[in-house]
Write a protein that holds these residues in place. Structure first.
Motif, PDB file in Angstrom:
ATOM      1  N   PRO A 197      -4.942  -2.537   3.512  1.00  0.00           N
ATOM      2  CA  PRO A 197      -3.919  -3.592   3.581  1.00  0.00           C
ATOM      3  C   PRO A 197      -2.497  -3.070   3.716  1.00  0.00           C
ATOM      4  CG  PRO A 197      -4.694  -3.309   1.320  1.00  0.00           C
ATOM      5  CD  PRO A 197      -5.553  -2.426   2.175  1.00  0.00           C
ATOM      6  N   ASP A 198      -2.232  -1.848   3.282  1.00  0.00           N
ATOM      7  CA  ASP A 198      -0.851  -1.349   3.228  1.00  0.00           C
ATOM      8  C   ASP A 198      -0.563  -0.434   4.409  1.00  0.00           C
ATOM      9  OD1 ASP A 198      -0.216  -2.566   0.649  1.00  0.00           O
ATOM     10  OD2 ASP A 198      -1.610  -1.094  -0.185  1.00  0.00           O
ATOM     11  N   TRP A 199       0.316  -0.866   5.279  1.00  0.00           N
ATOM     12  CA  TRP A 199       0.724  -0.049   6.414  1.00  0.00           C
ATOM     13  C   TRP A 199       2.123  -0.481   6.847  1.00  0.00           C
ATOM     14  CZ3 TRP A 199       2.168  -2.377  10.912  1.00  0.00           C
ATOM     15  CH2 TRP A 199       1.748  -3.710  11.084  1.00  0.00           C
ATOM     16  N   THR A 200       2.821   0.420   7.534  1.00  0.00           N
ATOM     17  CA  THR A 200       4.172   0.125   7.994  1.00  0.00           C
ATOM     18  C   THR A 200       4.609   1.178   9.006  1.00  0.00           C
ATOM     19  OG1 THR A 200       6.484  -0.193   7.300  1.00  0.00           O
ATOM     20  CG2 THR A 200       5.211   1.450   6.115  1.00  0.00           C
ATOM     21  N   ALA A 201       5.585   0.836   9.801  1.00  0.00           N
ATOM     22  CA  ALA A 201       6.233   1.819  10.680  1.00  0.00           C
ATOM     23  C   ALA A 201       7.578   2.250  10.094  1.00  0.00           C
ATOM     24  CB  ALA A 201       6.439   1.222  12.077  1.00  0.00           C
ATOM     25  N   ASP A 202       7.858   1.829   8.876  1.00  0.00           N
ATOM     26  CA  ASP A 202       9.134   2.115   8.215  1.00  0.00           C
ATOM     27  C   ASP A 202       8.877   3.065   7.047  1.00  0.00           C
ATOM     28  OD1 ASP A 202      11.500   2.144   6.769  1.00  0.00           O
ATOM     29  OD2 ASP A 202      11.873  -0.011   6.987  1.00  0.00           O
ATOM     30  N   LEU A 203       9.184   4.348   7.225  1.00  0.00           N
ATOM     31  CA  LEU A 203       8.920   5.336   6.182  1.00  0.00           C
ATOM     32  C   LEU A 203       9.693   5.029   4.910  1.00  0.00           C
ATOM     33  CD1 LEU A 203       7.735   7.955   5.080  1.00  0.00           C
ATOM     34  CD2 LEU A 203       9.567   9.201   6.263  1.00  0.00           C
ATOM     35  N   ASP A 204      10.957   4.640   5.027  1.00  0.00           N
ATOM     36  CA  ASP A 204      11.750   4.363   3.837  1.00  0.00           C
ATOM     37  C   ASP A 204      11.164   3.211   3.026  1.00  0.00           C
ATOM     38  OD1 ASP A 204      13.610   6.401   4.245  1.00  0.00           O
ATOM     39  OD2 ASP A 204      14.781   5.167   5.629  1.00  0.00           O
ATOM     40  N   ALA A 205      10.618   2.219   3.719  1.00  0.00           N
ATOM     41  CA  ALA A 205       9.988   1.101   3.010  1.00  0.00           C
ATOM     42  C   ALA A 205       8.752   1.574   2.254  1.00  0.00           C
ATOM     43  CB  ALA A 205       9.615   0.002   3.995  1.00  0.00           C
TER      44      ALA A 205
END
Length: 389
Positions: A68-76
Motif C-alpha cells: 500500500p505504501d509507495w511514492t515518487a517523493d523521497l522526502d515524503a
C-alpha cells in the motif's frame, strides 16, 4: 512472543537488483517466513515503502505485490514517522544525495555497494552516519554465497596451511543491445552515471579478499573499454564511456597475491560465473557461487609436462567436493536479517559504511593505477585520511 514492525523506505526497487534480490527475495520473503527472529525472542516484520523516480513504475510494482505504501517523493517517504530504515539501490550517481537526506532525517541506512563513486564521498557518508548515531550498512552479498561460505570454512579450519595466492575469474558476455537486448542496464557503461566494472566489482573483491585472506595493501590494474558502442533500453546507440573489463593484481597482507579478471566482454568456459582458486602450502580449493572443490597436499598428483603427447589425466576428477553441511538461504536475505537485528537489538554488523569506503578506495586506486600505469599502495582509511598515493 513480542512482535514488531519496521518501516523500510526502499529506493530504487524498480531496477533489476533492487526488485529481485532486495524486495522480492529479501524483504517480502522475510515477511512470508514470519519475520526476522530475534535473539531475545519475538520477531520483526518489515513494512516496505517503495520510492522511485517514475510514479507509474512504482505504482505498478506496488500493486503487483499488494504494497500500500509507495511514492515518487523521497522526502515524503522519509517524513513517515513509521519509517525506521532507508535502503538505497539506485544508480550509484544518485546514492550520496539520497543517503545524506535519509541520515539527516534520522533514519538507519542500508545501501547497495558502492556507497559512493568517490572515496571522498564514501568517507563523508561514513563520518556523517557515525556523527548522527544511525546504524549503517552496505550490501556485501558474496560473503553469504554457499561457495564462499565453504571457502571461509576451509580458511578458518586451516586447510590451506599458508595461503600463497588467489586467482579469480568473473564475467560473461553482455550483449551490446542492437541485435540482442542487453542483460545489464545502459548506465553501467556510462562513466558519467557512475558506471564501469571497476567501480561495480572492485568493492566486491575488496570485501571478499579482506574478510577471507587479509587487507589489500597495493593494487596494479588495467581497466579498458573493449566495446565502445552500445544500445540503450530504447534501442538508441550511445558511446560507452566506462570500462567494461578490468585486470587486477592485489597484494595482501601476509604476502598473499590475488589476481582477478573482471569482464562483461568474455564468454564463459567454467562451471560458474565467478570462480576463485586458492592455493596454499597444504592444499588448494576452487570456489564458485555454490560449489567448492578441494585438493589436499597428500592427494595432489604429480603431473609431468610433455607437449608431445595428449593429456590423459582427468584433472577435474582429481578434486573432492566440499559438502554443504548446512542449509544456505539467499545471501541477500541473510544480510538483511543481520541488519534488522543490528537495528533492533544492536547485534554485530561489521559491514558498515567504513567497510564500504574501503571498497570504494580500492576501486579508486584501481582506476588510478590504470590511468597512470603504475602500482598504487593503499593505507588504512581513517574516515578522512588520504589513502591512495
Amino acid at each position: 512472543m513480542t512482535a514488531r514492525t519496521l518501516g523500510v523506505v526502499m529506493n530504487g526497487v524498480t531496477g533489476r537488483m533492487g526488485y529481485r534480490q532486495h524486495l522480492l527475495r529479501s524483504v517480502l520473503a522475510i515477511n512470508e517466513a514470519g519475520g526476522v527472529p530475534l535473539a531475545g525472542g519475538g520477531r520483526v516484520t518489515l513494512r516496505p515503502i517503495l520510492v522511485g523516480r517514475s510514479a507509474e513504475r512504482v505504482r505498478a510494482l506496488a500493486e503487483r505485490h499488494g504494497i500500500p505504501d509507495w511514492t515518487a517523493d523521497l522526502d515524503a517517504a522519509l517524513a513517515d514517522p513509521g519509517a525506521d530504515i532507508y535502503f538505497d539501490a539506485q544508480v550509484t550517481s544518485a546514492r550520496v544525495g539520497a543517503v545524506t537526506r535519509a541520515i539527516d532525517a534520522g533514519k538507519h541506512v542500508y545501501v547497495e555497494k558502492p556507497t559512493a563513486d568517490s572515496l571522498e564521498d564514501a568517507v563523508t557518508l561514513a563520518k556523517k552516519a557515525r556523527a548522527a548515531g544511525v546504524k549503517n550498512g552496505v550490501v556485501q552479498d558474496k560473503l553469504f554465497l554457499p561457495g564462499l561460505r565453504k571457502l571461509k570454512r576451509l580458511v578458518d579450519g586451516g586447510f590451506f596451511g599458508r595461503v600463497l595466492s588467489v586467482r579469480g575469474e568473473f564475467g560473461y558476455w553482455v550483449f551490446e543491445g542492437d541485435w540482442q537486448a542487453a542483460q545489464r542496464p545502459s548506465w553501467n557503461y556510462r562513466a558519467e552515471d557512475g558506471g564501469g566494472i571497476v567501480l561495480d566489482m572492485f568493492p566486491h573483491w575488496h570485501y571478499v579478499l579482506e574478510n577471507l585472506f587479509g587487507r589489500v595493501q597495493a593494487v596494479t590494474a588495467r581497466a579498458v573499454t573493449h566495446v565502445p558502442r552500445r544500445w540503450d533500453e530504447n534501442g538508441s546507440p550511445y558511446d560507452a564511456t566506462a570500462d567494461d573489463a578490468a585486470y587486477g593484481i592485489f597484494e595482501l597482507e601476509g604476502g598473499v597475491i590475488a589476481q582477478i579478471n573482471s569482464s562483461w566482454t568474455t564468454r564463459v568456459f567454467r562451471d560458474e560465473l565467478v570462480e576463485f582458486q586458492v592455493d596454499g602450502t597444504e592444499g588448494s580449493a576452487v570456489a564458485g557461487l555454490r560449489r567448492c572443490r578441494v585438493q589436499h597436499r597428500a592427494m595432489t598428483p604429480k603431473p609431468v609436462w610433455n607437449p608431445d603427447l595428449p593429456a590423459t589425466e582427468k584433472f577435474r576428477e582429481q578434486w573432492q567436493e566440499v559438502p554443504d553441511n548446512e542449509d544456505f538461504d539467499n545471501g541477500f536475505k541473510v544480510q538483511w536479517e543481520m541488519f534488522v537485528r543490528h537495528v533492533v537489538e544492536d547485534a554485530p554488523f561489521p559491514h558498515d559504511f567504513a567497510s564500504g569506503a574501503r571498497g570504494v578506495q580500492l576501486a579508486e586506486a584501481g582506476l588510478l593505477s590504470s590511468a597512470e600505469g603504475r602500482r598504487v599502495e593503499l593505507t588504512p582509511v581513517d574516515l578522512g585520511e588520504e589513502s591512495a598515493r
